[in-house]
Design a protein around this motif. Sequence first.
Motif, PDB file in Angstrom:
ATOM      1  N   GLY A  50     -12.615  36.953  12.914  1.00 18.88           N
ATOM      2  CA  GLY A  50     -11.682  37.233  12.975  1.00 18.88           C
ATOM      3  C   GLY A  50     -10.957  36.571  11.478  1.00 18.88           C
ATOM      4  N   PRO A  51      -9.777  36.938  10.857  1.00 20.67           N
ATOM      5  CA  PRO A  51      -8.896  36.186  10.201  1.00 20.67           C
ATOM      6  C   PRO A  51      -9.093  34.647  10.579  1.00 20.67           C
ATOM      7  N   SER A  52      -9.273  33.927   9.278  1.00 20.18           N
ATOM      8  CA  SER A  52      -8.900  32.754   9.438  1.00 20.18           C
ATOM      9  C   SER A  52      -7.252  32.151   9.177  1.00 20.18           C
ATOM     10  N   ASP A  53      -6.924  31.343  10.457  1.00 18.51           N
ATOM     11  CA  ASP A  53      -6.076  31.420  10.085  1.00 18.51           C
ATOM     12  C   ASP A  53      -5.704  29.529   9.694  1.00 18.51           C
ATOM     13  N   ILE A  54      -6.587  29.254   8.974  1.00 19.71           N
ATOM     14  CA  ILE A  54      -6.751  27.496   8.832  1.00 19.71           C
ATOM     15  C   ILE A  54      -6.231  27.628   7.179  1.00 19.71           C
ATOM     16  N   THR A  55      -5.208  26.994   6.894  1.00 23.05           N
ATOM     17  CA  THR A  55      -4.371  27.140   5.652  1.00 23.05           C
ATOM     18  C   THR A  55      -5.217  26.543   4.792  1.00 23.05           C
ATOM     19  N   GLU A  56      -5.221  26.439   3.148  1.00 24.00           N
ATOM     20  CA  GLU A  56      -5.957  25.520   1.827  1.00 24.00           C
ATOM     21  C   GLU A  56      -4.697  23.983   2.313  1.00 24.00           C
ATOM     22  N   LEU A  57      -5.651  22.719   2.213  1.00 23.73           N
ATOM     23  CA  LEU A  57      -4.860  21.708   2.439  1.00 23.73           C
ATOM     24  C   LEU A  57      -4.399  21.036   1.035  1.00 23.73           C
ATOM     25  N   PRO A  58      -3.020  20.660   1.237  1.00 23.38           N
ATOM     26  CA  PRO A  58      -2.170  20.591  -0.304  1.00 23.38           C
ATOM     27  C   PRO A  58      -3.544  19.283  -1.183  1.00 23.38           C
ATOM     28  N   GLU A  59      -3.566  19.481  -2.383  1.00 22.56           N
ATOM     29  CA  GLU A  59      -3.681  18.200  -3.571  1.00 22.56           C
ATOM     30  C   GLU A  59      -3.670  16.840  -2.702  1.00 22.56           C
ATOM     31  N   LEU A  60      -2.312  16.695  -2.489  1.00 25.44           N
ATOM     32  CA  LEU A  60      -1.801  15.042  -1.753  1.00 25.44           C
ATOM     33  C   LEU A  60      -1.287  14.756  -0.594  1.00 25.44           C
ATOM     34  N   ARG A  61      -2.516  14.679   0.141  1.00 24.65           N
ATOM     35  CA  ARG A  61      -2.007  14.340   0.915  1.00 24.65           C
ATOM     36  C   ARG A  61      -1.487  13.186   2.182  1.00 24.65           C
ATOM     37  N   ARG A  62      -1.076  12.235   2.078  1.00 24.10           N
ATOM     38  CA  ARG A  62      -0.866  10.874   2.355  1.00 24.10           C
ATOM     39  C   ARG A  62       0.077   9.879   1.332  1.00 24.10           C
ATOM     40  N   VAL A  63       1.152   9.233   1.320  1.00 26.63           N
ATOM     41  CA  VAL A  63       1.442   8.255   0.430  1.00 26.63           C
ATOM     42  C   VAL A  63       1.873   7.194   0.819  1.00 26.63           C
ATOM     43  N   ILE A  64       1.045   5.887   0.996  1.00 29.67           N
ATOM     44  CA  ILE A  64       1.713   4.632   1.376  1.00 29.67           C
ATOM     45  C   ILE A  64       2.226   4.175   0.908  1.00 29.67           C
ATOM     46  N   GLU A  65       3.296   3.436   0.858  1.00 28.32           N
ATOM     47  CA  GLU A  65       4.347   3.092   0.519  1.00 28.32           C
ATOM     48  C   GLU A  65       4.671   2.044   0.605  1.00 28.32           C
ATOM     49  N   ILE A  66       4.123   0.251  -0.067  1.00 29.46           N
ATOM     50  CA  ILE A  66       4.452  -1.062   0.965  1.00 29.46           C
ATOM     51  C   ILE A  66       5.652  -2.080  -0.207  1.00 29.46           C
ATOM     52  N   THR A  67       6.596  -2.032   0.129  1.00 28.19           N
ATOM     53  CA  THR A  67       7.758  -2.850  -0.419  1.00 28.19           C
ATOM     54  C   THR A  67       7.228  -4.699   0.105  1.00 28.19           C
ATOM     55  N   ASP A  68       7.105  -5.216  -0.974  1.00 32.23           N
ATOM     56  CA  ASP A  68       6.570  -6.711  -0.235  1.00 32.23           C
ATOM     57  C   ASP A  68       7.773  -7.748  -1.129  1.00 32.23           C
ATOM     58  N   TYR A  69       8.511  -8.484   0.378  1.00 35.21           N
ATOM     59  CA  TYR A  69       9.921  -9.083  -0.523  1.00 35.21           C
ATOM     60  C   TYR A  69       9.212 -10.380  -0.139  1.00 35.21           C
ATOM     61  N   ASP A  70       8.399 -10.975   0.361  1.00 34.12           N
ATOM     62  CA  ASP A  70       7.736 -12.370  -0.401  1.00 34.12           C
ATOM     63  C   ASP A  70       8.185 -12.938  -1.531  1.00 34.12           C
ATOM     64  N   LYS A  77      -7.172  -6.886   3.823  1.00 33.74           N
ATOM     65  CA  LYS A  77      -7.454  -8.392   2.590  1.00 33.74           C
ATOM     66  C   LYS A  77      -7.192  -7.728   1.412  1.00 33.74           C
ATOM     67  N   ALA A  78      -6.522  -6.948   0.907  1.00 31.68           N
ATOM     68  CA  ALA A  78      -5.203  -6.838   0.006  1.00 31.68           C
ATOM     69  C   ALA A  78      -3.912  -7.990  -0.447  1.00 31.68           C
ATOM     70  N   LEU A  79      -3.934  -8.009   1.257  1.00 36.75           N
ATOM     71  CA  LEU A  79      -2.339  -8.419   1.498  1.00 36.75           C
ATOM     72  C   LEU A  79      -2.291  -9.797   2.384  1.00 36.75           C
ATOM     73  N   PRO A  80      -3.464 -11.059   1.741  1.00 39.83           N
ATOM     74  CA  PRO A  80      -3.152 -11.792   3.069  1.00 39.83           C
ATOM     75  C   PRO A  80      -2.273 -11.980   3.848  1.00 39.83           C
ATOM     76  N   ARG A  81      -1.931 -13.350   4.433  1.00 37.56           N
ATOM     77  CA  ARG A  81      -1.335 -13.700   4.460  1.00 37.56           C
ATOM     78  C   ARG A  81      -0.612 -15.134   3.563  1.00 37.56           C
ATOM     79  N   LEU A  82       0.913 -15.139   4.554  1.00 39.08           N
ATOM     80  CA  LEU A  82       0.941 -16.231   3.527  1.00 39.08           C
ATOM     81  C   LEU A  82       1.995 -17.068   4.212  1.00 39.08           C
ATOM     82  N   ARG A  83       1.840 -18.254   3.948  1.00 38.69           N
ATOM     83  CA  ARG A  83       2.500 -19.758   4.932  1.00 38.69           C
ATOM     84  C   ARG A  83       3.677 -19.417   4.976  1.00 38.69           C
ATOM     85  N   GLN A  84       4.310 -19.509   6.316  1.00 39.14           N
ATOM     86  CA  GLN A  84       5.473 -19.887   6.761  1.00 39.14           C
ATOM     87  C   GLN A  84       6.616 -20.864   6.366  1.00 39.14           C
TER      88      GLN A  84
END
Length: 104
Positions: free
Chosen positions: A31-51, A95-102
């Motif tokens: 039958g006709p496909s109900d699957i829609t085309e995926l958007p170009e931008l799929r996910r965004v991760i925002e990291i705010t570093d207050y250290d 790995k890119a966000l290592p732990r910092l000493r408190q």
Amino acid sequence: MYRRSKKYQTQVALLAKARAARERKRLEPPGPSDITELPELRRVIEITDYDFGSPVVHRIELFRSDQIDCYNVTIDGQPWQKRMGWTRILASLRKALPRLRQMH
């Protein structure tokens, strides 16, 4: 030849009917496909570093790639990796966000 009981004969008829229905469904065109085309931008991760006093914001954008379950990754607008899976992305972040000493 052995006689078939009424109970056995109804079971044979039901199995034959189910087999015919499966075969009919297999031969039908899809039958006709109900699957829609995926958007170009799929996910965004925002990291705010207050250290380090003033907040530093990093934006990681995951774009659609030509492979299933993979992304083309950009960090702060700069291309980083092509066809990277979700697990590798999270491992690289860890790995890119290592732990910092408190400090007390």
